[in-house]
Design an enzyme around this catalytic site. Structure first.
Site, PDB file in Angstrom:
ATOM      1  N   ARG A  18      45.276  32.575 -55.307  1.00 39.13           N
ATOM      2  CA  ARG A  18      46.454  32.016 -55.988  1.00 39.13           C
ATOM      3  C   ARG A  18      46.159  30.618 -56.524  1.00 39.13           C
ATOM      4  NH1 ARG A  18      51.011  31.961 -51.883  1.00 39.13           N
ATOM      5  NH2 ARG A  18      49.231  31.451 -50.583  1.00 39.13           N
ATOM      6  N   ASN A  36      51.791  36.144 -53.413  1.00 37.15           N
ATOM      7  CA  ASN A  36      51.302  37.257 -52.617  1.00 37.15           C
ATOM      8  C   ASN A  36      52.428  38.264 -52.434  1.00 37.15           C
ATOM      9  OD1 ASN A  36      48.742  36.177 -52.213  1.00 37.15           O
ATOM     10  ND2 ASN A  36      49.274  35.254 -50.251  1.00 37.15           N
TER      11      ASN A  36
END
Length: 90
Positions: A18, A36
């Site tokens: 990320r 996520n």
């Protein structure tokens, strides 16, 4: 401008994916979010020029770092969203 929903699976959680995707998106001047999912995938919503979004996906597919392993990456066009920046959603 267009917005795409990008779903990424593989070794993409707990490895800095990320953060890496956010850094790349900002370099390419894309806006959006990354988070996520409970099923182990990562969801990216990204807005930008079509060619830039394609470049973004290509770089994500080929791995940002050796410890990140993207197995599949799928994209879907969605209605255009306006974002102020690109950020991680926790």
């Amino acid at each position: 401008m267009e917005t795409q929903k990008i779903l990424v699976s593989g070794q993409v959680q707990g490895v800095g994916f990320r953060w890496s995707a956010t850094r790349l998106a900002k370099q390419l001047t894309l806006t959006g979010t990354v988070r996520n999912l409970a099923n182990g995938q990562v969801e990216i919503i990204a807005t930008g020029e079509s060619a830039t979004l394609q470049q973004f996906c290509q770089q994500l597919k080929h791995g940002l770092y050796p410890w990140i392993n993207v197995m599949t990456l799928t994209t879907h066009s969605i209605p255009t969203h306006q974002f102020a920046d690109f950020r991680i959603i926790i």
